[in-house]
Design a protein around this motif. Structure first.
Motif, PDB file in Angstrom:
ATOM      1  N   ILE A   3       0.838  -1.200   0.000  1.00  0.00           N
ATOM      2  CA  ILE A   3       0.000   0.000   0.000  1.00  0.00           C
ATOM      3  C   ILE A   3       0.874   1.251   0.000  1.00  0.00           C
ATOM      4  CG2 ILE A   3      -1.664   1.334   1.340  1.00  0.00           C
ATOM      5  CD1 ILE A   3      -2.866  -1.355   2.222  1.00  0.00           C
ATOM      6  N   VAL A   4       1.918   1.265   0.815  1.00  0.00           N
ATOM      7  CA  VAL A   4       2.797   2.433   0.863  1.00  0.00           C
ATOM      8  C   VAL A   4       3.430   2.665  -0.503  1.00  0.00           C
ATOM      9  CG1 VAL A   4       4.823   3.475   1.949  1.00  0.00           C
ATOM     10  CG2 VAL A   4       3.248   2.135   3.328  1.00  0.00           C
ATOM     11  N   GLN A   5       3.805   1.599  -1.192  1.00  0.00           N
ATOM     12  CA  GLN A   5       4.391   1.748  -2.522  1.00  0.00           C
ATOM     13  C   GLN A   5       3.415   2.371  -3.504  1.00  0.00           C
ATOM     14  OE1 GLN A   5       5.715  -2.331  -3.044  1.00  0.00           O
ATOM     15  NE2 GLN A   5       7.838  -1.723  -2.678  1.00  0.00           N
ATOM     16  N   LYS A   6       2.109   2.126  -3.315  1.00  0.00           N
ATOM     17  CA  LYS A   6       1.097   2.687  -4.211  1.00  0.00           C
ATOM     18  C   LYS A   6       0.839   4.162  -3.963  1.00  0.00           C
ATOM     19  CE  LYS A   6      -1.423  -1.650  -4.678  1.00  0.00           C
ATOM     20  NZ  LYS A   6      -2.680  -2.342  -4.394  1.00  0.00           N
ATOM     21  N   ILE A   7       1.212   4.656  -2.788  1.00  0.00           N
ATOM     22  CA  ILE A   7       0.951   6.046  -2.446  1.00  0.00           C
ATOM     23  C   ILE A   7       1.976   6.936  -3.130  1.00  0.00           C
ATOM     24  CG2 ILE A   7       0.879   7.739  -0.566  1.00  0.00           C
ATOM     25  CD1 ILE A   7      -0.189   5.488   1.217  1.00  0.00           C
ATOM     26  N   GLU A   8       1.473   7.757  -4.026  1.00  0.00           N
ATOM     27  CA  GLU A   8       2.342   8.689  -4.729  1.00  0.00           C
ATOM     28  C   GLU A   8       2.714   9.826  -3.781  1.00  0.00           C
ATOM     29  OE1 GLU A   8       0.534   9.976  -8.356  1.00  0.00           O
ATOM     30  OE2 GLU A   8      -0.023   7.940  -8.895  1.00  0.00           O
ATOM     31  N   ASN A   9       3.791  10.485  -4.078  1.00  0.00           N
ATOM     32  CA  ASN A   9       4.225  11.655  -3.307  1.00  0.00           C
ATOM     33  C   ASN A   9       4.458  11.347  -1.833  1.00  0.00           C
ATOM     34  OD1 ASN A   9       3.914  13.218  -5.664  1.00  0.00           O
ATOM     35  ND2 ASN A   9       1.748  13.467  -5.224  1.00  0.00           N
ATOM     36  N   ARG A  10       4.988  10.182  -1.552  1.00  0.00           N
ATOM     37  CA  ARG A  10       5.319   9.873  -0.161  1.00  0.00           C
ATOM     38  C   ARG A  10       6.673  10.507   0.154  1.00  0.00           C
ATOM     39  NH1 ARG A  10       5.681   5.146  -3.067  1.00  0.00           N
ATOM     40  NH2 ARG A  10       7.803   4.413  -3.338  1.00  0.00           N
ATOM     41  N   PRO A  11       6.920  10.814   1.422  1.00  0.00           N
ATOM     42  CA  PRO A  11       8.201  11.439   1.768  1.00  0.00           C
ATOM     43  C   PRO A  11       9.374  10.500   1.511  1.00  0.00           C
ATOM     44  CG  PRO A  11       6.822  11.114   3.723  1.00  0.00           C
ATOM     45  CD  PRO A  11       6.038  10.651   2.551  1.00  0.00           C
ATOM     46  N   LEU A  17      12.712   3.563   3.880  1.00  0.00           N
ATOM     47  CA  LEU A  17      12.230   2.484   4.747  1.00  0.00           C
ATOM     48  C   LEU A  17      11.735   1.306   3.919  1.00  0.00           C
ATOM     49  CD1 LEU A  17      11.750   1.633   7.689  1.00  0.00           C
ATOM     50  CD2 LEU A  17       9.515   2.716   7.558  1.00  0.00           C
ATOM     51  N   LEU A  18      11.046   1.597   2.816  1.00  0.00           N
ATOM     52  CA  LEU A  18      10.565   0.528   1.935  1.00  0.00           C
ATOM     53  C   LEU A  18      11.719  -0.273   1.335  1.00  0.00           C
ATOM     54  CD1 LEU A  18       7.678   2.310   0.027  1.00  0.00           C
ATOM     55  CD2 LEU A  18       7.456   0.258   1.436  1.00  0.00           C
ATOM     56  N   ASN A  19      12.848   0.381   1.116  1.00  0.00           N
ATOM     57  CA  ASN A  19      13.993  -0.286   0.508  1.00  0.00           C
ATOM     58  C   ASN A  19      14.786  -1.135   1.496  1.00  0.00           C
ATOM     59  OD1 ASN A  19      13.470   0.719  -2.051  1.00  0.00           O
ATOM     60  ND2 ASN A  19      14.640   2.580  -1.687  1.00  0.00           N
ATOM     61  N   GLN A  20      14.449  -1.036   2.774  1.00  0.00           N
ATOM     62  CA  GLN A  20      15.115  -1.871   3.767  1.00  0.00           C
ATOM     63  C   GLN A  20      14.592  -3.304   3.671  1.00  0.00           C
ATOM     64  OE1 GLN A  20      14.534  -0.195   7.663  1.00  0.00           O
ATOM     65  NE2 GLN A  20      15.555   1.722   7.128  1.00  0.00           N
ATOM     66  N   ALA A  21      15.373  -4.233   4.167  1.00  0.00           N
ATOM     67  CA  ALA A  21      14.961  -5.638   4.176  1.00  0.00           C
ATOM     68  C   ALA A  21      13.705  -5.802   5.030  1.00  0.00           C
ATOM     69  CB  ALA A  21      16.089  -6.509   4.731  1.00  0.00           C
ATOM     70  N   ASP A  22      12.855  -6.736   4.628  1.00  0.00           N
ATOM     71  CA  ASP A  22      11.650  -7.036   5.398  1.00  0.00           C
ATOM     72  C   ASP A  22      12.021  -7.414   6.822  1.00  0.00           C
ATOM     73  OD1 ASP A  22       9.994  -6.591   3.268  1.00  0.00           O
ATOM     74  OD2 ASP A  22       9.644  -8.702   2.819  1.00  0.00           O
ATOM     75  N   SER A  23      11.301  -6.855   7.759  1.00  0.00           N
ATOM     76  CA  SER A  23      11.477  -7.209   9.162  1.00  0.00           C
ATOM     77  C   SER A  23      10.218  -6.794   9.908  1.00  0.00           C
ATOM     78  CB  SER A  23      12.697  -6.508   9.765  1.00  0.00           C
ATOM     79  OG  SER A  23      12.433  -5.127   9.918  1.00  0.00           O
ATOM     80  N   PRO A  24       9.945  -7.421  11.045  1.00  0.00           N
ATOM     81  CA  PRO A  24       8.773  -7.008  11.827  1.00  0.00           C
ATOM     82  C   PRO A  24       8.839  -5.532  12.236  1.00  0.00           C
ATOM     83  CG  PRO A  24       9.591  -9.127  12.610  1.00  0.00           C
ATOM     84  CD  PRO A  24      10.589  -8.604  11.616  1.00  0.00           C
ATOM     85  N   GLU A  25      10.050  -5.049  12.550  1.00  0.00           N
ATOM     86  CA  GLU A  25      10.209  -3.651  12.942  1.00  0.00           C
ATOM     87  C   GLU A  25       9.856  -2.712  11.787  1.00  0.00           C
ATOM     88  OE1 GLU A  25      13.956  -0.854  13.727  1.00  0.00           O
ATOM     89  OE2 GLU A  25      13.765  -2.456  15.238  1.00  0.00           O
ATOM     90  N   ARG A  26      10.330  -3.040  10.597  1.00  0.00           N
ATOM     91  CA  ARG A  26      10.031  -2.218   9.417  1.00  0.00           C
ATOM     92  C   ARG A  26       8.531  -2.220   9.145  1.00  0.00           C
ATOM     93  NH1 ARG A  26      10.317  -3.095   3.039  1.00  0.00           N
ATOM     94  NH2 ARG A  26       8.623  -4.458   3.642  1.00  0.00           N
ATOM     95  N   GLU A  28       6.110  -2.711  11.221  1.00  0.00           N
ATOM     96  CA  GLU A  28       5.422  -1.946  12.262  1.00  0.00           C
ATOM     97  C   GLU A  28       5.544  -0.448  12.004  1.00  0.00           C
ATOM     98  OE1 GLU A  28       2.952  -1.112  15.247  1.00  0.00           O
ATOM     99  OE2 GLU A  28       3.326  -3.101  14.419  1.00  0.00           O
ATOM    100  N   LYS A  29       6.710   0.006  11.600  1.00  0.00           N
ATOM    101  CA  LYS A  29       6.893   1.428  11.283  1.00  0.00           C
ATOM    102  C   LYS A  29       6.026   1.831  10.099  1.00  0.00           C
ATOM    103  CE  LYS A  29      11.498   2.187  13.146  1.00  0.00           C
ATOM    104  NZ  LYS A  29      12.901   2.496  12.841  1.00  0.00           N
ATOM    105  N   LEU A  30       5.924   0.963   9.092  1.00  0.00           N
ATOM    106  CA  LEU A  30       5.067   1.258   7.940  1.00  0.00           C
ATOM    107  C   LEU A  30       3.608   1.376   8.369  1.00  0.00           C
ATOM    108  CD1 LEU A  30       6.643  -1.117   5.258  1.00  0.00           C
ATOM    109  CD2 LEU A  30       6.765   1.383   5.300  1.00  0.00           C
ATOM    110  N   LYS A  31       3.152   0.457   9.227  1.00  0.00           N
ATOM    111  CA  LYS A  31       1.763   0.511   9.727  1.00  0.00           C
ATOM    112  C   LYS A  31       1.517   1.779  10.517  1.00  0.00           C
ATOM    113  CE  LYS A  31       1.127  -4.468  10.107  1.00  0.00           C
ATOM    114  NZ  LYS A  31       1.004  -5.593  11.042  1.00  0.00           N
ATOM    115  N   GLN A  32       2.474   2.137  11.374  1.00  0.00           N
ATOM    116  CA  GLN A  32       2.320   3.346  12.173  1.00  0.00           C
ATOM    117  C   GLN A  32       2.293   4.591  11.285  1.00  0.00           C
ATOM    118  OE1 GLN A  32       5.626   3.079  14.892  1.00  0.00           O
ATOM    119  NE2 GLN A  32       4.483   1.855  16.365  1.00  0.00           N
ATOM    120  N   TRP A  33       3.154   4.619  10.266  1.00  0.00           N
ATOM    121  CA  TRP A  33       3.159   5.772   9.368  1.00  0.00           C
ATOM    122  C   TRP A  33       1.836   5.862   8.604  1.00  0.00           C
ATOM    123  CZ3 TRP A  33       2.838   6.432   4.013  1.00  0.00           C
ATOM    124  CH2 TRP A  33       3.015   7.752   3.590  1.00  0.00           C
TER     125      TRP A  33
END
Length: 142
Positions: A3-11, A17-26, A28-33
């Motif tokens: 979903i974040v990848q689909k959002i245009e004009n993201r900071p 953050l999206l380019n980081q390796a998959d992890s539960p922490e990443r 969680e940060k995506l969900k919070q954002w």
């Protein structure tokens, strides 16, 4: 992440953050954002009803996750302070805003007659939406 990848004009920090390796922490940060971003988008649309300057609400203007979270966390206070005016809102159009959630404060817009939340990424509606006793038109298409 999809979903974040689909959002245009993201900071830029979200792209990093999206380019980081998959992890539960990443994840969680995506969900919070996403939740913070959704709150800011809804806040902006509500504020437009009163012709309030909303430049300070644009998630693209924030330079960090923390800045986004901090701004979104002030929504509840702003909402409470302006609740008298906000009860005047009868229509809310959140069409095609890439929303994944609605803030619980939505249930306090007690005179809301119509809400258009179609063409978003909502999986569920907040329980507070059932507090909208005046609501006669809920558009959730697609």
């Amino acid at each position: 992440a999809g979903i974040v990848q689909k959002i245009e004009n993201r900071p830029a920090f979200m792209t990093e953050l999206l380019n980081q390796a998959d992890s539960p922490e990443r994840d969680e940060k995506l969900k919070q954002w996403l939740a913070a971003r959704d709150t800011l988008v809804v806040w902006e649309e509500i504020a437009k009803n009163f012709e309030i300057d909303t430049a300070h609400l644009d998630p693209q203007n924030f330079q960090s996750l923390e800045e986004t979270f901090n701004r979104a966390s002030t929504f509840s206070k702003w909402f409470t302070e302006n609740q008298g005016k906000l009860k005047q809102i009868t229509y809310l159009f959140l069409y095609e805003k890439n929303l994944t959630s609605l803030p619980p404060e939505i249930g306090k817009l007690t005179n809301l007659i119509k809400i258009d939340i179609s063409r978003n990424h909502l999986v569920k509606l907040p329980h507070e939406i059932f507090q909208l006793k005046s609501l006669t038109d809920l558009d959730i298409y697609n």
